[in-house]
Design a protein around this motif. Structure first.
Motif, PDB file in Angstrom:
ATOM      1  N   ALA A 521     -10.083  18.823   1.634  1.00  9.65           N
ATOM      2  CA  ALA A 521      -8.611  18.422   1.498  1.00  9.65           C
ATOM      3  C   ALA A 521      -7.706  19.579   1.606  1.00  9.65           C
ATOM      4  O   ALA A 521      -6.721  19.203   2.281  1.00  9.65           O
ATOM      5  CB  ALA A 521      -8.461  17.907  -0.059  1.00  9.65           C
ATOM      6  N   VAL A 613      -5.898  10.716   6.160  1.00  8.55           N
ATOM      7  CA  VAL A 613      -5.724  10.310   4.550  1.00  8.55           C
ATOM      8  C   VAL A 613      -6.629   9.087   4.175  1.00  8.55           C
ATOM      9  O   VAL A 613      -7.360   9.387   3.320  1.00  8.55           O
ATOM     10  CB  VAL A 613      -4.240  10.022   4.139  1.00  8.55           C
ATOM     11  CG1 VAL A 613      -4.269   9.648   2.680  1.00  8.55           C
ATOM     12  CG2 VAL A 613      -3.419  11.319   4.334  1.00  8.55           C
ATOM     13  N   GLY A 617     -10.008   9.277   2.059  1.00 10.72           N
ATOM     14  CA  GLY A 617     -10.535   8.640   0.734  1.00 10.72           C
ATOM     15  C   GLY A 617     -11.705   7.717   0.917  1.00 10.72           C
ATOM     16  O   GLY A 617     -12.502   7.570  -0.045  1.00 10.72           O
ATOM     17  N   VAL A 683      -7.495   8.960  -7.054  1.00 14.72           N
ATOM     18  CA  VAL A 683      -7.141   9.556  -5.874  1.00 14.72           C
ATOM     19  C   VAL A 683      -7.682   8.886  -4.539  1.00 14.72           C
ATOM     20  O   VAL A 683      -6.824   8.628  -3.764  1.00 14.72           O
ATOM     21  CB  VAL A 683      -7.514  10.948  -5.740  1.00 14.72           C
ATOM     22  CG1 VAL A 683      -7.299  11.648  -4.357  1.00 14.72           C
ATOM     23  CG2 VAL A 683      -7.049  11.850  -6.951  1.00 14.72           C
ATOM     24  N   CYS A 687      -5.724   6.896  -1.526  1.00 16.56           N
ATOM     25  CA  CYS A 687      -5.811   7.512  -0.072  1.00 16.56           C
ATOM     26  C   CYS A 687      -5.918   6.145   0.792  1.00 16.56           C
ATOM     27  O   CYS A 687      -5.725   6.020   2.003  1.00 16.56           O
ATOM     28  CB  CYS A 687      -6.767   8.292  -0.060  1.00 16.56           C
ATOM     29  SG  CYS A 687      -6.433  10.153  -0.521  1.00 16.56           S
ATOM     30  N   ARG A 695       0.268   5.213   1.172  1.00 16.47           N
ATOM     31  CA  ARG A 695      -0.610   6.647   0.988  1.00 16.47           C
ATOM     32  C   ARG A 695       0.019   7.921   0.955  1.00 16.47           C
ATOM     33  O   ARG A 695       1.072   8.376   1.718  1.00 16.47           O
ATOM     34  CB  ARG A 695      -1.575   6.659   2.246  1.00 16.47           C
ATOM     35  CG  ARG A 695      -2.327   5.394   2.456  1.00 16.47           C
ATOM     36  CD  ARG A 695      -3.410   5.487   3.723  1.00 16.47           C
ATOM     37  NE  ARG A 695      -3.595   4.145   4.349  1.00 16.47           N
ATOM     38  CZ  ARG A 695      -3.499   3.996   5.655  1.00 16.47           C
ATOM     39  NH1 ARG A 695      -3.631   5.048   6.581  1.00 16.47           N
ATOM     40  NH2 ARG A 695      -3.958   2.377   6.030  1.00 16.47           N
ATOM     41  N   VAL A 701      -2.664  14.866  -2.051  1.00 18.04           N
ATOM     42  CA  VAL A 701      -4.089  14.578  -2.344  1.00 18.04           C
ATOM     43  C   VAL A 701      -4.854  15.774  -2.727  1.00 18.04           C
ATOM     44  O   VAL A 701      -5.349  16.139  -3.668  1.00 18.04           O
ATOM     45  CB  VAL A 701      -4.745  13.935  -0.973  1.00 18.04           C
ATOM     46  CG1 VAL A 701      -6.218  13.919  -1.371  1.00 18.04           C
ATOM     47  CG2 VAL A 701      -4.418  12.524  -0.567  1.00 18.04           C
TER      48      VAL A 701
END
Length: 710
Positions: A521, A613, A617, A683, A687, A695, A701
């Protein structure tokens, strides 16, 4: 509808008075039969095929969950889940007799009519999912008589009217989703500060008017997105929204807000998409200055305070002095630039050059000292000047990192083997004479007329310096060959760590998984926010996340699609490296890429950061569940493969399945990680929202993940 109600009443009267089964079927079962009778049987399909009135208990019926309750001889109904069955009918009031009913899930059907107020006699209800139907009428004020109500999703119906202030009695509410209805009037103020547990609020796509309540800022537990988009809200955006947690994203698009966007608190984390299509809004992050929107004076709405109606008035003496000082400062600055260029040329004349035009591998102390001055800052380029004029003849190695000191012949003589092969080229591991391994990617043979474009792209990639991004060290350009030389990361990729190299997955502890997720991330957030080009990776998946011997992650393969386009050839064909290094066919099976965002699967769409993103996820969900979203086209599904992992997890949360049903069994042994795993699930769900605008940014994030386990 009246005929259906009369039929339902007759149905019950007949059952109780004359039916042989009345003595055998439990009261909960009788109440459930009202739902069967309220549905048009031509649309029922197999939904009620096993709902037999001769059964002693309804607990084995499709969609019904039961639980043993102390003091009752028979199990009681606690859940109804008949979503997505194309059922057409109304919601019968008799469901309110199910006093132990906890979850009612009838979403994505064709139920019509009003929500019966008698339904709220089922005081154990804590989750009501009725979205995606055609329900009408008002939101019943008595809905907050449910003392345990936590999840209320009535989105995408035809509900109307205004919101009742009785909502302030929903003290336990965690999710209030009313999007896609016809609610009107103002959003009531003075009720939100009491919702101390509210995590999600979505009032989008309605007809709300008026201003945003100031007490929205009191929703301290809110996470994800505060969605008020596609309404008719007006006035200024209250500064109190800045008091919301920094992890909250705003979606205020398509309203009539006006004035300057506040710059305090969580406003600093919002991107421009949060405020689009509000013509009277101005200020950061919109590229619309508020200087052209001077506040109106009371007497004249078209004039600003202190304005003069005389258009011929000249410049004030103070302004003239200010302009003169600015001119003098500009002259002084130009003089400093001239002096700097003179001394720069003098330094270069003495042999100290950092332009990259010296032979690759030059290693004089003087050159190192000179270049260290340029490269000392974080994220600065090793060569900030234009790409060197190379590649016109035999080809030459070009240093991006001046610390690498080897020649092309040494590279070609070194021991090497193929690491993998894909549409982005063959990757070799090459061990240099000094024992240092590097990764060499062969891009292809074409593109000999686009050298400057290629070099500019490579230099931009080379400027990326982050602990969680693979570092590019050098490149080779010739008309018949293009190579990229980067760091070799020793312990393979995340895909191998999850699934194992020979079908034997490696057991990763929660702390290791969290370390990998946090590092990835951080690297992605850097590429999106801080890199020179603000890169979009476009292909985040476990095989592009490399690991070292301490499980530190490194993002690889960013920026390569553009380079492949420039070279314009098949990188897997012959060429210099193809003949000099042994070729081994990659054993990696081509698999369907289910890490891609929904919009990324539409041909012609250009990659965006929100693609990354979503993909991140999915990777996060894979590490949480231990299940892969990828299916090999030549193999059948196994217990470790889920064709649509995102949908499977979302349905699990909607149905309130136990966490143990979704989480990787390996993690169940780490009891202390339960809360952290749950936070990571939230989280991941943020995402993988279907709407890319909803998002969060990778920066958000990353910040959310850093809080997990800290």
């Amino acid at each position: 509808m009246k005929d259906s109600i009369i039929y339902s009443l007759f149905f019950f009267f007949f059952f109780f008075c004359f039916g042989d089964f009345a003595d055998s079927l439990t009261p909960d079962g009788l109440s459930l039969l009202s739902l069967k009778s309220a549905v048009d049987q031509s649309t029922a399909g197999s939904a009620f095929s096993d709902w037999a009135d001769s059964d002693a208990s309804p607990c084995r019926w499709t969609g019904i969950s039961c639980m043993n309750i102390t003091g009752f001889p028979d199990p009681r109904v606690v859940g109804i889940a008949l979503s997505g069955k194309n059922l057409r009918g109304y919601i019968p009031s008799e469901l309110g007799n199910l006093v132990y009913l906890r979850r009612l899930n009838l979403h994505s059907n064709n139920f019509y009519g009003a929500i019966p107020t008698q339904l709220f006699n089922a005081t154990s209800l804590h989750s009501l999912f009725l979205y995606g139907n055609n329900l009408s009428g008002q939101l019943p004020p008595s809905i907050c008589n449910l003392p345990r109500l936590q999840n209320l999703d009535l989105s995408n119906n035809s509900l109307s009217g205004s919101l009742d202030k009785g909502l302030n009695n929903c003290k336990q509410l965690q999710r209030l989703i009313l999007a896609g209805n016809h609610f009107t009037g103002e959003i009531p103020a003075g009720i939100w500060s009491g919702m101390e547990n509210l995590l999600q609020l979505d009032l989008s796509d309605n007809v709300f008017t008026g201003s945003v309540p100031e007490d929205f800022g009191d929703l301290k537990s809110l996470s994800g997105t505060l969605n008020l988009s596609f309404n008719h809200l007006s006035g200024g955006i209250p500064k109190s929204l800045g008091d919301l947690p920094v992890t909250v994203s705003f979606d205020l698009r398509n309203n009539n807000f006006s004035g300057e966007i506040p710059q305090t608190g969580s406003f600093s984390n919002q991107g421009p998409t949060a405020f689009l299509n509000n013509p009277l809004l101005c200020g950061f992050p919109l590229q619309k200055s508020c200087k052209n929107q001077a506040p109106s004076s009371p007497g004249n709405p078209n004039s600003s305070p202190g304005s003069d109606n005389n258009p011929k008035k000249g410049l004030s003496p103070g302004l003239i002095i200010l302009i003169s000082v600015a001119d003098a400062a500009a002259v002084a600055f130009i003089g400093l630039v001239v002096v700097y260029i003179y001394w720069k040329k003098k330094d270069n004349a003495n042999g100290c050059s950092c332009t990259g035009k010296t032979k690759f591998g030059a290693n004089t102390e003087k050159s190192r000292l000179c270049c260290s001055c340029i490269n000392g800052g974080f994220g600065n380029s090793d060569s900030e000047l234009d790409p060197p004029e190379r590649g016109r003849g035999e080809g030459e190695l070009v240093a991006i990192d001046k610390g690498f000191t080897f020649e092309l012949d040494e590279l070609l003589r070194a021991s090497a083997y193929v690491l993998g092969k894909s549409g982005l080229g063959i990757v070799y591991k090459v061990v240099l004479g000094n024992g240092i391994p590097v990764a060499v990617r062969r891009l292809g043979e074409g593109g000999d007329q686009r050298y400057k474009e290629f070099a500019a792209e490579v230099q931009a990639i080379g400027r990326v310096k982050h602990p969680n991004v693979v570092r590019l060290r050098a490149y080779y350009w010739a008309p018949d060959e293009k190579l990229l030389i980067s760091d070799f990361i020793s312990h393979g990729n995340l895909a191998s760590a999850i699934r194992g190299r020979n079908g034997q997955p490696i057991s990763l502890s929660w702390s290791t998984r969290l370390k990998i997720l946090k590092g990835t991330a951080r690297g992605l957030a850097y590429l999106h926010e801080c890199s020179p080009r603000k890169f979009v990776h476009g292909d985040i998946k476990p095989s592009n996340i490399l690991l070292d011997n301490e499980s530190q992650p490194y993002i690889s393969d960013f920026g390569l699609n553009r380079l492949i386009t420039i070279t314009g050839n098949n990188p897997s064909s012959g060429g210099l490296m193809g003949s000099a290094l042994p070729y081994m066919k990659s054993s990696q099976t081509e698999r369907a890429n289910n890490y891609r965002a929904p919009e990324a699967r539409v041909q012609g769409n250009k990659p965006t950061q929100k693609w990354d993103v979503y993909s991140f996820g999915v990777v996060l969900l894979e590490l949480l569940t231990g299940k892969s979203p990828e299916l090999s086209p030549t193999s059948t599904s196994t217990s470790l493969e889920i064709p649509d992992l995102v949908r499977w997890v979302r349905k699990g949360f909607e149905d309130e399945n136990p966490l143990s049903d979704m989480v990787d069994p390996v993690l169940l042994q780490e009891v202390h990680a339960k809360k952290e795993v749950l936070a990571a699930f939230h989280v991941a769900l943020a995402c993988t929202e279907p709407d890319p605008e909803v998002r969060p940014r990778m920066k958000t994030v990353s910040e959310n993940l850093e809080r997990v386990g800290s």
